[in-house]
Every structure is written in structure tokens, then in C-alpha cells.
Scaffold this motif. Structure first.
Motif, PDB file in Angstrom:
ATOM      1  N   THR A 163       1.170  -1.469   0.077  1.00 46.32           N
ATOM      2  CA  THR A 163       0.109   0.106   0.329  1.00 46.32           C
ATOM      3  C   THR A 163       0.665   1.221  -0.174  1.00 46.32           C
ATOM      4  O   THR A 163       0.105   2.008  -0.709  1.00 46.32           O
ATOM      5  CB  THR A 163      -1.352  -0.156   1.009  1.00 46.32           C
ATOM      6  OG1 THR A 163      -1.966  -1.291   0.892  1.00 46.32           O
ATOM      7  CG2 THR A 163      -1.516   0.972   1.336  1.00 46.32           C
ATOM      8  N   GLU A 164       2.070   1.273   0.938  1.00 45.99           N
ATOM      9  CA  GLU A 164       2.964   2.762   1.020  1.00 45.99           C
ATOM     10  C   GLU A 164       3.435   2.780  -0.002  1.00 45.99           C
ATOM     11  O   GLU A 164       3.737   3.731  -1.091  1.00 45.99           O
ATOM     12  CB  GLU A 164       3.670   2.419   1.821  1.00 45.99           C
ATOM     13  CG  GLU A 164       3.056   2.135   3.534  1.00 45.99           C
ATOM     14  CD  GLU A 164       3.822   1.928   4.834  1.00 45.99           C
ATOM     15  OE1 GLU A 164       5.165   1.623   4.538  1.00 45.99           O
ATOM     16  OE2 GLU A 164       3.646   2.333   5.716  1.00 45.99           O
ATOM     17  N   GLY A 165       4.016   1.826  -1.005  1.00 50.61           N
ATOM     18  CA  GLY A 165       5.534   1.280  -2.342  1.00 50.61           C
ATOM     19  C   GLY A 165       3.906   1.756  -3.729  1.00 50.61           C
ATOM     20  O   GLY A 165       3.961   2.552  -4.074  1.00 50.61           O
ATOM     21  N   SER A 166       2.424   1.312  -3.703  1.00 50.67           N
ATOM     22  CA  SER A 166       1.657   1.657  -4.497  1.00 50.67           C
ATOM     23  C   SER A 166       1.709   3.329  -4.438  1.00 50.67           C
ATOM     24  O   SER A 166       1.360   4.219  -5.312  1.00 50.67           O
ATOM     25  CB  SER A 166       0.514   0.902  -4.970  1.00 50.67           C
ATOM     26  OG  SER A 166      -0.164   1.783  -3.152  1.00 50.67           O
ATOM     27  N   GLY A 167       1.988   3.489  -3.368  1.00 48.63           N
ATOM     28  CA  GLY A 167       1.387   5.496  -3.293  1.00 48.63           C
ATOM     29  C   GLY A 167       2.574   6.497  -3.381  1.00 48.63           C
ATOM     30  O   GLY A 167       2.692   7.598  -4.115  1.00 48.63           O
ATOM     31  N   SER A 168       3.784   5.880  -3.017  1.00 45.88           N
ATOM     32  CA  SER A 168       4.863   6.700  -3.747  1.00 45.88           C
ATOM     33  C   SER A 168       4.584   6.452  -5.143  1.00 45.88           C
ATOM     34  O   SER A 168       5.693   7.373  -5.871  1.00 45.88           O
ATOM     35  CB  SER A 168       5.739   6.017  -2.842  1.00 45.88           C
ATOM     36  OG  SER A 168       6.388   4.989  -3.335  1.00 45.88           O
ATOM     37  N   SER A 169       5.078   5.517  -5.762  1.00 41.88           N
ATOM     38  CA  SER A 169       4.978   5.083  -7.318  1.00 41.88           C
ATOM     39  C   SER A 169       3.687   5.989  -8.298  1.00 41.88           C
ATOM     40  O   SER A 169       4.369   6.485  -9.003  1.00 41.88           O
ATOM     41  CB  SER A 169       4.685   3.518  -7.478  1.00 41.88           C
ATOM     42  OG  SER A 169       3.605   3.523  -7.624  1.00 41.88           O
TER      43      SER A 169
END
Length: 177
Positions: A165-171
Motif C-alpha cells: 500500500t505504501e509502495g503503490s502510493g509512492s510510485s
């Protein structure tokens, strides 16, 4: 010294039968214990006319009032979350498909058992020697391993989901730039 209860303090037939069955079962769920108590009440009521039996909770109090002072035993009740007893929960799929956090009470079950209240040498020796053999020890070890593995898997999958969830938000922020 007379250590046995007097006639006024002695247990009813229903309470004696319930205590014997609980002792032989070691532990009962609340539902099973109440069903057992009702079955015993029904069977004793067939033999006697117009007998009013106490409620289940009052029966437990009555049994404890006889057990505690004379034998240092007590029927204890504990509540254990169902996730510990059956970690595969059907609600997990519904919760994982829904992105909104759910605030729900975790379900739990009550269990009743007769316990020794004295921490004396015989109690300690019996507690450590109550295994019936190497197969029982192995079964217990496997059950504990399974519980720990499922707990670790649950924590790991939660952590992985949080990281995704955190990774998809930053990408998505990088793509916007």
C-alpha cells in the motif's frame, strides 16, 4: 477434624453429576457446559416431581463454595479469542476485499475447567507428568508450532500488504512528477 461439608453445604445430585462430568472432560466450552447442565437437570427432573434447579451460573457458584474451602479446587472460566482456537476466520476474505477499516469486536469463547488453587509439590509434579507419552508431547509440540506459524504468517501478510500500500502510493507520486 471433619473436613467434609455438612449436610447443608453438600452438593445436589445435579451439581455432583455436573462436577463429575466436567472433571472427566477436563475443559468444556460454555455452550457445551450449559447444555450438559441442562441435560443433567432434565434427567434428574424426570426422577423427581416439581424440582426447580438453579441457573447454570448459580450452580457454578454452589459447586465452587463446596470445592474451594475443602479441596482448594475451583471451577474457573476463561475467555479465549476464537482467532487463537481457529485462526482461519471466514471474515478475513470480506475484510481484505473491503478497503475501509472495520471496527468489529473480535469474537471469543468461554471455557470452564476445574483448577487446583494450590501450588504445592504434588500439583507441580502432576502438572509436569500429565503427558501420557512421547506421542502426546509430539502432538502438543506440533500444535504449538502450527499456532506460531499461522500467527507469523498472519503478521507477515499484514506487513506485506502495508508495504504494498505504501509502495503503490509512492510510485504513483513518481509518475505524477
Amino acid at each position: 477434624i471433619d473436613i467434609m461439608p455438612s449436610a447443608e453445604e453438600s452438593l445436589s445430585d445435579v451439581n455432583q453429576l455436573f462436577l463429575q462430568r466436567l472433571l472427566s472432560a477436563y475443559v468444556l466450552t460454555d455452550r457445551d457446559a450449559q447444555n450438559l447442565y441442562q441435560q443433567i437437570c432434565s434427567s434428574v427432573s424426570e426422577d423427581e416431581d416439581d424440582v426447580q434447579h438453579p441457573t447454570f451460573e448459580n450452580a457454578l457458584r454452589s459447586i465452587n463454595s463446596s470445592l474451594v474451602p475443602f479441596f482448594d479446587l475451583e471451577i474457573r472460566t476463561t475467555v479465549i479469542p476464537d482467532s487463537i482456537c481457529s485462526p482461519k476466520n471466514n471474515n478475513n476474505d470480506a475484510e481484505s476485499n473491503n478497503n475501509t477499516p472495520r471496527k468489529s469486536k473480535q469474537s471469543a469463547s468461554k471455557y470452564h475447567a476445574v483448577v487446583n488453587k494450590v501450588k504445592d509439590v504434588p500439583a507441580k509434579l502432576h502438572a509436569s507428568s500429565c503427558n501420557k507419552g512421547p506421542h502426546d508431547v509430539e502432538l502438543f509440540r506440533l500444535i504449538l508450532e502450527k499456532i506460531v506459524e499461522e500467527h507469523i504468517e498472519e503478521k507477515t501478510s499484514k506487513t506485506d500488504a502495508d508495504e504494498e500500500t505504501e509502495g503503490s502510493g509512492s510510485s504513483s507520486r513518481k509518475n505524477e512528477a
